[in-house]
Design a protein around this motif. Structure first.
Motif, PDB file in Angstrom:
ATOM      1  N   UNK A 403       0.787  -1.239   0.000  1.00  0.00           N
ATOM      2  CA  UNK A 403       0.000   0.000   0.000  1.00  0.00           C
ATOM      3  C   UNK A 403       0.817   1.286   0.000  1.00  0.00           C
ATOM      4  N   UNK A 404       1.957   1.306   0.660  1.00  0.00           N
ATOM      5  CA  UNK A 404       2.707   2.559   0.801  1.00  0.00           C
ATOM      6  C   UNK A 404       4.022   2.559   0.033  1.00  0.00           C
ATOM      7  N   UNK A 405       4.224   1.578  -0.814  1.00  0.00           N
ATOM      8  CA  UNK A 405       5.515   1.460  -1.503  1.00  0.00           C
ATOM      9  C   UNK A 405       5.621   2.420  -2.680  1.00  0.00           C
ATOM     10  N   UNK A 406       6.841   2.757  -3.019  1.00  0.00           N
ATOM     11  CA  UNK A 406       7.127   3.553  -4.215  1.00  0.00           C
ATOM     12  C   UNK A 406       6.978   2.649  -5.440  1.00  0.00           C
ATOM     13  N   UNK A 407       6.388   3.190  -6.503  1.00  0.00           N
ATOM     14  CA  UNK A 407       6.263   2.469  -7.763  1.00  0.00           C
ATOM     15  C   UNK A 407       7.281   3.022  -8.739  1.00  0.00           C
ATOM     16  N   UNK A 408       8.073   2.146  -9.329  1.00  0.00           N
ATOM     17  CA  UNK A 408       9.078   2.551 -10.301  1.00  0.00           C
ATOM     18  C   UNK A 408       8.683   2.019 -11.673  1.00  0.00           C
ATOM     19  N   UNK A 443       9.134  -2.108  -2.597  1.00  0.00           N
ATOM     20  CA  UNK A 443       8.972  -1.353  -3.838  1.00  0.00           C
ATOM     21  C   UNK A 443       8.223  -2.184  -4.856  1.00  0.00           C
ATOM     22  N   UNK A 444       7.589  -1.496  -5.795  1.00  0.00           N
ATOM     23  CA  UNK A 444       6.910  -2.142  -6.920  1.00  0.00           C
ATOM     24  C   UNK A 444       7.535  -1.628  -8.204  1.00  0.00           C
ATOM     25  N   UNK A 453      12.281 -11.300 -17.567  1.00  0.00           N
ATOM     26  CA  UNK A 453      13.246 -12.309 -17.113  1.00  0.00           C
ATOM     27  C   UNK A 453      14.344 -11.676 -16.276  1.00  0.00           C
ATOM     28  N   UNK A 454      14.784 -10.506 -16.679  1.00  0.00           N
ATOM     29  CA  UNK A 454      15.825  -9.800 -15.935  1.00  0.00           C
ATOM     30  C   UNK A 454      15.338  -9.417 -14.534  1.00  0.00           C
ATOM     31  N   UNK A 455      14.078  -8.975 -14.449  1.00  0.00           N
ATOM     32  CA  UNK A 455      13.526  -8.607 -13.148  1.00  0.00           C
ATOM     33  C   UNK A 455      13.395  -9.830 -12.249  1.00  0.00           C
ATOM     34  N   UNK A 456      12.954 -10.953 -12.819  1.00  0.00           N
ATOM     35  CA  UNK A 456      12.802 -12.178 -12.029  1.00  0.00           C
ATOM     36  C   UNK A 456      14.137 -12.666 -11.503  1.00  0.00           C
ATOM     37  N   UNK A 457      15.214 -12.400 -12.251  1.00  0.00           N
ATOM     38  CA  UNK A 457      16.536 -12.841 -11.832  1.00  0.00           C
ATOM     39  C   UNK A 457      17.002 -12.166 -10.552  1.00  0.00           C
ATOM     40  N   UNK A 458      16.424 -11.034 -10.220  1.00  0.00           N
ATOM     41  CA  UNK A 458      16.794 -10.331  -8.989  1.00  0.00           C
ATOM     42  C   UNK A 458      15.949 -10.782  -7.798  1.00  0.00           C
ATOM     43  N   UNK A 459      15.147 -11.813  -7.998  1.00  0.00           N
ATOM     44  CA  UNK A 459      14.351 -12.326  -6.905  1.00  0.00           C
ATOM     45  C   UNK A 459      13.048 -11.597  -6.679  1.00  0.00           C
ATOM     46  N   UNK A 460      12.661 -10.754  -7.596  1.00  0.00           N
ATOM     47  CA  UNK A 460      11.392 -10.037  -7.450  1.00  0.00           C
ATOM     48  C   UNK A 460      10.225 -10.964  -7.762  1.00  0.00           C
ATOM     49  N   UNK A 470       4.481  -5.602 -16.979  1.00  0.00           N
ATOM     50  CA  UNK A 470       4.453  -6.666 -15.982  1.00  0.00           C
ATOM     51  C   UNK A 470       4.769  -6.036 -14.630  1.00  0.00           C
ATOM     52  N   UNK A 471       4.032  -6.426 -13.613  1.00  0.00           N
ATOM     53  CA  UNK A 471       4.220  -5.864 -12.279  1.00  0.00           C
ATOM     54  C   UNK A 471       5.070  -6.802 -11.431  1.00  0.00           C
ATOM     55  N   UNK A 472       6.154  -6.274 -10.883  1.00  0.00           N
ATOM     56  CA  UNK A 472       6.999  -6.994  -9.947  1.00  0.00           C
ATOM     57  C   UNK A 472       7.005  -6.242  -8.623  1.00  0.00           C
ATOM     58  N   UNK A 473       7.113  -6.995  -7.526  1.00  0.00           N
ATOM     59  CA  UNK A 473       7.230  -6.387  -6.198  1.00  0.00           C
ATOM     60  C   UNK A 473       8.360  -7.072  -5.449  1.00  0.00           C
ATOM     61  N   UNK A 474       8.864  -6.412  -4.449  1.00  0.00           N
ATOM     62  CA  UNK A 474       9.890  -7.012  -3.611  1.00  0.00           C
ATOM     63  C   UNK A 474       9.306  -8.229  -2.901  1.00  0.00           C
ATOM     64  N   UNK A 475      10.105  -9.244  -2.620  1.00  0.00           N
ATOM     65  CA  UNK A 475       9.577 -10.530  -2.136  1.00  0.00           C
ATOM     66  C   UNK A 475       8.869 -10.452  -0.792  1.00  0.00           C
ATOM     67  N   UNK A 476       9.054  -9.393  -0.041  1.00  0.00           N
ATOM     68  CA  UNK A 476       8.370  -9.263   1.249  1.00  0.00           C
ATOM     69  C   UNK A 476       6.887  -8.984   1.073  1.00  0.00           C
ATOM     70  N   UNK A 477       6.477  -8.706  -0.150  1.00  0.00           N
ATOM     71  CA  UNK A 477       5.080  -8.311  -0.387  1.00  0.00           C
ATOM     72  C   UNK A 477       4.102  -9.447  -0.232  1.00  0.00           C
TER      73      UNK A 477
END
Length: 481
Positions: A403-408, A443-444, A453-460, A470-477
């Motif tokens: 809810x309060x995360x920055x969207x990039x 973050x989102x 694929x590049x985003x998934x490689x960072x563990x998102x 495509x929407x990715x979020x940090x794994x804590x989400x």
């Protein structure tokens, strides 16, 4: 023009149907990138920051591309009714309705009540006019200004009515605050040519120049002066860059807010044909009776047909040699085109429409209604399938996850993401992506499919595809509930 009861009922039903379709769209269709979402976000920032003097392209970055009238209108709507699509669009729709009412009133007084009704329906159903009638951008407020100028001038010199003379100057003020000096040029071309050909320069004396210019000055000059004082450099960029270099320099690179729209010279003619559909097909019918059409112009003692022809053709004449153009540039001439086509068709083919003419009119109106109904329905019910250029659903999903995360947004600004996140969206480049993805802060990320694929490689965590991104979020989400 003669209309029976059935014909009048059909015209009123068609007009009502188009109005309700537009009302449905302003509430239900999300803002799309880049044009509407960009201007809506500029208006939203005006409400948020309370800076009603200088529109802002980004926080602290002035928007010098256009005067603020359209921004004031949309920001005023959001100030009254909240930050949403309908609130931003409603004031623009009101300007379109004002244009329709002005044309209806003028044609009723000049030609007749039946012709006024037909003209109103024709104008309201022209593809570009209907599309722009509630679109958050500069053009419809300027059309109100130019229409008021042209109608005001005709009425002022025909009836010697000073009230219409003041309307002439009020229209110039609206145009100057909506889009700048180009509005004056678009009115000056037909007026100058008409007076020059007929050698009726004495008609200018019928305008209230003293008080009219005072009205124009009071309404326009203060904002231009205040804008230059607040952000020095505005006048040079706006007057020289936006009004000279934009049109004379192909692919103009001096645009601070986007890129030039390079088109082939003369493309404005094709834009007019598309903008006036389905009624741009009427000139082809008139050409089948060219002799009678020409005779109508020759026998027109009032000069109305010639006046309308110059007014309708003004945008085409101005932008034929330009290459940096948009289809919306033909809008100021559409009111005159609607009046001219209806009058000529009635005079050439008969004041009482034939059964074939009535059928063709009904078919054309129904087809354009069905087209806009399909487009509106697709934008509302099948945005994924038509790949609607809006990040509204993506922002909603990101907010549900964090809810309060920055969207990039990776690879460029998304104005729709900025609007729907209330300014909590920021564009980043590829080199910034890695550090933000691994620093642990919630973050989102809005990522194009080719970067997934590049985003998934960072563990998102991949939350799915939303329209173009495509929407990715940090794994804590965690997962969206």
């Amino acid at each position: 023009m003669q209309l029976d009861g059935a014909a009048r009922r059909f015209l009123l039903a068609a007009l009502t149907g188009f109005v309700f379709l537009r009302l449905w769209a302003i509430f239900a269709v999300p803002f799309t990138d880049t044009t509407e979402a960009r201007y809506a976000e500029i208006a939203r920032k005006m409400v948020e920051t309370g800076n009603w003097l200088t529109p802002q392209f980004d926080y602290g970055v002035p928007f010098w591309g256009k005067p603020p009238l359209h921004t004031w209108l949309s920001a005023g709507g959001m100030q009254l009714f909240g930050v949403n699509e309908a609130a931003a669009r409603l004031p623009i729709l009101l300007t379109a309705l004002a244009v329709l009412f002005l044309i209806w009133h003028w044609v009723r007084e000049t030609v007749g009540r039946n012709a006024a009704l037909v003209v109103t329906v024709v104008l309201a159903t022209m593809a570009m006019f209907f599309g722009a009638s509630a679109f958050v951008m500069t053009d419809m407020p300027m059309v109100l200004g130019t229409t008021l100028v042209m109608v005001g001038f005709w009425q002022a010199v025909s009836d010697a009515d000073s009230r219409w003379g003041y309307a002439f100057f009020l229209g110039l003020a609206i145009g100057m605050l909506a889009k700048g000096p180009v509005a004056v040029v678009l009115c000056g071309i037909p007026l100058t040519l008409c007076l020059a050909v007929t050698w009726n320069w004495h008609l200018l004396r019928l305008l209230p120049w003293g008080r009219g210019m005072a009205l124009l000055t009071v309404l326009v000059v203060p904002w231009y002066v205040a804008a230059e004082i607040a952000t020095p450099g505005f006048l040079h960029y706006f007057l020289i860059g936006e009004h000279v270099q934009r049109f004379l320099t192909p692919g103009w690179q001096g645009d601070l807010y986007g890129s030039g729209h390079q088109e082939a010279k003369g493309m404005i003619w094709l834009f007019w044909l598309m903008a006036a559909l389905p009624w741009s097909l009427v000139p082809a019918l008139l050409l089948t009776r060219l002799g009678k059409t020409v005779t109508m112009f020759r026998q027109d003692r009032s000069g109305l047909l010639f006046y309308l022809l110059l007014w309708a053709g003004s945008p085409v004449l101005l932008f034929t040699p330009a290459s940096n153009i948009l289809a919306a540039y033909v809008l100021p001439g559409l009111p005159a085109a609607a009046v001219l086509l209806v009058i000529l068709f009635a005079q050439v083919f008969g004041a009482k429409p034939s059964r074939a003419a009535r059928t063709a009119f009904a078919v054309a109106t129904s087809v354009i209604f069905a087209l806009f109904l399909a487009l509106t329905s697709g934008a509302i019910f099948a945005p994924q399938q038509i790949r609607l250029k809006s990040d509204k659903s993506l922002v909603a999903a990101a907010h549900a996850a964090l809810p309060d995360a920055q969207l990039y947004t990776l690879g460029g600004r998304s104005y729709s993401a900025e609007f729907y996140s209330r300014g909590k969206s920021r564009a980043i480049e590829v080199e910034d992506f890695e550090s933000l993805a691994v620093d642990g802060a919630p973050a989102a990320f809005s990522v194009s499919p080719d970067k997934a694929a590049e985003a998934a490689a960072f563990g998102l965590e991949n939350l799915g595809e939303y329209g173009r991104h495509v929407l990715f979020v940090t794994p804590t989400a965690g997962e969206v509930k």
